[in-house]
Design a protein around this motif. Structure first.
Motif, PDB file in Angstrom:
ATOM      1  N   ALA A   7      -6.719  -1.146   3.398  1.00 19.31           N
ATOM      2  CA  ALA A   7      -5.352  -1.091   3.940  1.00 19.31           C
ATOM      3  C   ALA A   7      -5.332  -0.502   5.341  1.00 19.31           C
ATOM      4  O   ALA A   7      -4.704  -1.041   6.259  1.00 19.31           O
ATOM      5  CB  ALA A   7      -4.452  -0.282   3.007  1.00 19.31           C
ATOM      6  N   HIS A  24       0.301   4.934  -0.944  1.00 23.34           N
ATOM      7  CA  HIS A  24      -0.033   3.896   0.038  1.00 23.34           C
ATOM      8  C   HIS A  24       0.167   4.462   1.440  1.00 23.34           C
ATOM      9  O   HIS A  24       1.259   4.394   2.002  1.00 23.34           O
ATOM     10  CB  HIS A  24       0.831   2.655  -0.187  1.00 23.34           C
ATOM     11  CG  HIS A  24       0.794   2.149  -1.591  1.00 23.34           C
ATOM     12  ND1 HIS A  24       1.922   1.742  -2.280  1.00 23.34           N
ATOM     13  CD2 HIS A  24      -0.243   1.999  -2.453  1.00 23.34           C
ATOM     14  CE1 HIS A  24       1.580   1.357  -3.492  1.00 23.34           C
ATOM     15  NE2 HIS A  24       0.275   1.502  -3.625  1.00 23.34           N
ATOM     16  N   ARG A  69      -7.352  -2.579   8.134  1.00 23.27           N
ATOM     17  CA  ARG A  69      -6.740  -3.782   8.708  1.00 23.27           C
ATOM     18  C   ARG A  69      -5.930  -3.463   9.951  1.00 23.27           C
ATOM     19  O   ARG A  69      -5.725  -4.335  10.806  1.00 23.27           O
ATOM     20  CB  ARG A  69      -5.829  -4.474   7.685  1.00 23.27           C
ATOM     21  CG  ARG A  69      -6.514  -5.009   6.443  1.00 23.27           C
ATOM     22  CD  ARG A  69      -7.587  -6.046   6.758  1.00 23.27           C
ATOM     23  NE  ARG A  69      -7.088  -7.195   7.502  1.00 23.27           N
ATOM     24  CZ  ARG A  69      -6.544  -8.276   6.947  1.00 23.27           C
ATOM     25  NH1 ARG A  69      -6.412  -8.335   5.633  1.00 23.27           N
ATOM     26  NH2 ARG A  69      -6.148  -9.295   7.693  1.00 23.27           N
ATOM     27  N   ASP A 118      -3.976  -5.822   1.302  1.00 11.12           N
ATOM     28  CA  ASP A 118      -4.284  -4.454   1.709  1.00 11.12           C
ATOM     29  C   ASP A 118      -5.224  -3.747   0.739  1.00 11.12           C
ATOM     30  O   ASP A 118      -5.579  -2.579   0.954  1.00 11.12           O
ATOM     31  CB  ASP A 118      -2.998  -3.645   1.876  1.00 11.12           C
ATOM     32  CG  ASP A 118      -2.139  -3.629   0.617  1.00 11.12           C
ATOM     33  OD1 ASP A 118      -2.644  -4.021  -0.450  1.00 11.12           O
ATOM     34  OD2 ASP A 118      -0.966  -3.235   0.703  1.00 11.12           O
ATOM     35  N   SER A 164      -0.902   3.599   4.407  1.00 13.29           N
ATOM     36  CA  SER A 164      -0.563   2.668   5.495  1.00 13.29           C
ATOM     37  C   SER A 164       0.931   2.343   5.490  1.00 13.29           C
ATOM     38  O   SER A 164       1.560   2.270   6.555  1.00 13.29           O
ATOM     39  CB  SER A 164      -1.386   1.383   5.368  1.00 13.29           C
ATOM     40  OG  SER A 164      -1.113   0.722   4.137  1.00 13.29           O
ATOM     41  N   SER A 165       1.530   2.178   4.315  1.00 17.24           N
ATOM     42  CA  SER A 165       2.965   1.899   4.225  1.00 17.24           C
ATOM     43  C   SER A 165       3.786   3.083   4.720  1.00 17.24           C
ATOM     44  O   SER A 165       4.808   2.908   5.401  1.00 17.24           O
ATOM     45  CB  SER A 165       3.366   1.570   2.786  1.00 17.24           C
ATOM     46  OG  SER A 165       2.719   0.408   2.334  1.00 17.24           O
ATOM     47  N   SER A 177       2.585  -6.189   3.595  1.00 16.60           N
ATOM     48  CA  SER A 177       1.407  -6.597   2.824  1.00 16.60           C
ATOM     49  C   SER A 177       1.832  -7.050   1.436  1.00 16.60           C
ATOM     50  O   SER A 177       3.005  -6.958   1.062  1.00 16.60           O
ATOM     51  CB  SER A 177       0.434  -5.424   2.716  1.00 16.60           C
ATOM     52  OG  SER A 177       1.016  -4.385   1.936  1.00 16.60           O
ATOM     53  N   HIS A 228      -8.284   3.546   0.334  1.00 14.88           N
ATOM     54  CA  HIS A 228      -7.439   3.112   1.447  1.00 14.88           C
ATOM     55  C   HIS A 228      -8.233   2.398   2.542  1.00 14.88           C
ATOM     56  O   HIS A 228      -7.670   2.082   3.590  1.00 14.88           O
ATOM     57  CB  HIS A 228      -6.712   4.319   2.044  1.00 14.88           C
ATOM     58  CG  HIS A 228      -5.956   5.132   1.059  1.00 14.88           C
ATOM     59  ND1 HIS A 228      -4.619   4.953   0.797  1.00 14.88           N
ATOM     60  CD2 HIS A 228      -6.366   6.143   0.235  1.00 14.88           C
ATOM     61  CE1 HIS A 228      -4.232   5.815  -0.135  1.00 14.88           C
ATOM     62  NE2 HIS A 228      -5.269   6.541  -0.486  1.00 14.88           N
TER      63      HIS A 228
END
Length: 660
Positions: free
Chosen positions: A113, A339, A116, A50, A341-342, A366, A110
């Motif tokens: 990450a 993060h 994707r 990521d 995306s998390s 990831s 970012h």
């Protein structure tokens, strides 16, 4: 929309401009990346890269910012970050709406990450541009409506940073029937109550450039830079290298003020006017926002009252959640340890259609997310030092997971220890050594609808979401097995996870045989397993009968079970209370795989299903007895012996165990 290349802009960014007409066709398809990796998760492999922690620092950001300011001109346009890499199949669109600087580079840490799992575009508003706020809203709205016309059942994401948060709210308010998901980072809807407004009035006698420089320095978070340097040292970097990176980032934040000489004289007045109008426009339309909203709020924001504003917005917007960052400043997206995306995945907001589906919308962990889980569970792993064994087809027991099938569908069936403390080690080991996500079946109570989160890291509930856990329904089990997944099932459920003193390593399975029949229907392979070791780390204080016979014991157990929304009222449970002891070790063994392909007798003959169910239950009991007996032969069962071994051989060396 035509593509424009800027040779002097950083090579990691390509630029395209929006033409005078609305886009026709699917925007996502026009800019789709090539070279996807095929897997069961829409083309995304488990432990995908990521980019967090390996790409871009503040020096990169300020260099790109300076080049954009010096060489850019023209109307607002969209940046497409090419370093995002290949996206998952049928990825939803995400539009990044920047802060009042308008550069569109605030998401640079970012890009990979988010790129994707989304079709990512970043709005870019040149410093020389003087487009009114209403026209910016229309520009974003045109893209949203064009995308909606081609994919009406697909959600779109608006990630608004500060000023961009007002822009996102305005678009959402004007388009209540379009499926939008807003991620708002310290939104500037609180501008009228902000410190920046007061500050600029105090420093108004100074030049525009001086005011902008003062604002930028207040925005700088020195604590975050120090934490980033410490994290680099913990990950194995030389202290001198980490110190050099720290000083470079700090100097870059000061050197970037050279960019101010290239700005038009009226830049500050225009930006503040734009910010004020944006806040007024968005606040007047909050009641019209029907979109799902995720608020990311910095508690140490020196420019905006982001923490209190998050509470205010949540009271105004029905479908909203807050994620607080306790030690971060205003430029949250440029700070270490954030993060996005998390957070979107943990909040259950990543989806491809109008309704979130835990099976079909799942994205695997990831590399960074595995590291976060390791960080959160490092103390447990250090204390328990799990030793895992598996059984080959010829019955040979070996260390490791070689005996577990490589391909799904696989149904892992075994026993719970107290509170399911064996789960994290099991899932992480499969991820690390087989790159397989073990999808756990858990009680619905473990999937709360959280509206506020304060954790700087991931809690156990986030862990369940990241690792693809689903609530216990036979529908989910069937869908997972039909999709070829590795599924983790505990037939004993909460009764095993909340057992009392004297019930350690016992199994409490119901009489139902549904999972056996379902495995046969999906041609899955059943792998029975057992785990022991809870008695090596804690002593349980109360027995089941002791609690029931105590004054009001029955009433307390009944109330506790009712609080947990347990389906089976006949088996009341309660937490027995524990005291810690000098740690021992966890032991896992996965039994000989039982292929269910061709077992039609299990589907048509209830007796055959019952016999197989009893066989699996007997296998689990036998494995538990095997581990309890064999662990007596392990000279490294005690933590003192393990510490001596690791001190001499290295802390990353696998600690030996008994000879299977």
């Amino acid at each position: 929309m035509a593509t424009l290349s800027l040779p002097l802009v950083h090579p990691q960014v390509s630029l395209w401009r929006q033409g005078p007409r609305r886009l026709h066709g699917s925007p996502s398809c026009q800019f789709r990346h090539a070279g996807r990796v095929q897997s069961s998760y829409r083309g995304l492999e488990a432990l995908y890269d990521d980019g967090y922690g390996t790409v871009k620092d503040l020096d990169y950001f300020y260099q790109a910012l300076g080049q954009l300011v010096e060489h850019d001109s023209g109307p607002p346009c969209w940046l497409c970050p090419v370093d995002a890499g290949s996206t998952v199949e049928d990825a939803p669109l995400m539009l990044y709406l920047p802060g009042v600087d308008g550069m569109g580079m605030g998401l640079c840490m970012h890009h990979k990450a988010l790129g994707r799992i989304f079709e990512l575009r970043c709005l870019h508003i040149p410093f020389h541009d003087r487009t009114p706020f209403e026209e910016l809203v229309t520009m974003v709205e045109d893209v949203v409506r064009a995308e909606h016309s081609t994919s009406p059942n697909k959600p779109m994401y608006l990630l608004g940073n500060s000023f961009g948060g007002c822009l996102a709210l305005a678009v959402a308010a004007r388009n209540p029937r379009i499926d939008l998901i807003l991620v708002l980072v310290n939104p500037a809807t609180s501008f009228e109550r902000s410190e920046i407004k007061k500050l600029l009035s105090v420093f108004s006698p100074l030049s525009n450039n001086a005011c902008i420089a003062i604002t930028a320095l207040l925005n700088y978070n020195i604590d975050n830079e120090v934490n980033m340097a410490l994290s680099r040292m913990q990950s194995g970097k030389h202290p001198l290298e980490a110190l050099i990176r720290l000083t470079n980032n700090m100097s870059s934040s000061l050197k970037h003020t050279n960019v101010l000489d290239k700005l038009p004289e009226d830049t500050l007045q225009w930006k503040m006017k734009l910010m004020k109008r944006a806040a007024q426009y968005a606040n007047c339309r909050l009641q019209s926002v029907t979109a799902e909203v995720l608020l990311l709020a910095s508690c140490d924001d020196n420019l905006l009252p982001s923490k209190s504003e998050a509470y205010r917005l949540q009271n105004k917007i029905p479908k909203s959640k807050i994620f607080f960052f306790e030690k971060h400043g205003h430029s949250l997206l440029l700070e270490h340890g954030v993060h996005v995306s998390s957070i979107i995945k943990c909040a259950g907001l990543y989806r491809h259609s109008r309704r979130y589906h835990r099976v079909f919308d799942y994205i695997p962990p990831s590399t960074t997310e595995l590291k976060e889980v390791d960080k959160a569970s490092i103390d447990l792993l250090f204390r328990t030092c799990p030793a895992m064994f598996s059984t080959l087809e010829d019955g040979t027991v070996v260390r490791g997971l070689a005996g577990v099938p490589e391909d799904g569908p696989v149904l892992l069936v075994g026993n719970h220890m107290l509170l399911g403390i064996e789960l994290i080690s099991l899932a992480a080991e499969f991820m690390r050594h087989k790159k397989v996500v073990v999808r756990g079946i858990a009680h619905p109570l473990l999937f709360p609808k959280k509206t506020k989160t304060w954790s700087e890291g991931h809690d156990f509930f986030d862990f369940l979401n990241l690792w693809g856990g689903v609530p216990m329904t036979y529908k989910y089990i069937y869908e997972l097995l039909a999709a070829g997944e590795f599924v983790l099932l505990y037939p004993g459920g909460y009764r095993e996870a909340l057992h009392c003193k004297g019930e350690e390593h016992r199994i409490f399975w119901p009489e139902q045989t549904e999972f056996v029949r379902m495995a046969a229907q999906c041609n899955a392979t059943i792998v029975p397993f057992g785990v022991v070791g809870e008695d090596d780390i804690v002593n349980l204080l109360c027995t089941f009968d002791g609690i029931r016979s105590a004054p009001f014991g029955k009433e307390i157990m009944r109330a506790y079970s009712k609080h947990l929304n347990l389906r089976d009222a006949k088996h009341e449970v309660i937490f027995p209370g524990v005291c810690m002891k000098i740690p021992g070790r966890f032991y896992y063994r996965f039994g000989k795989p039982i292929p269910m392909r061709g077992r039609q007798d299990v589907l048509t003959d209830r007796r055959a299903a019952t016999v197989l169910y009893a066989h699996i239950k007997s296998e689990v009991k036998g494995i538990i007895s095997y581990l309890l007996e064999k662990r007596e032969e392990d000279e490294y069962r005690k933590i003192s012996r393990r510490l001596m071994f690791m001190a001499s051989q290295g802390f990353n060396t696998q600690v030996p165990s008994f000879d299977p």
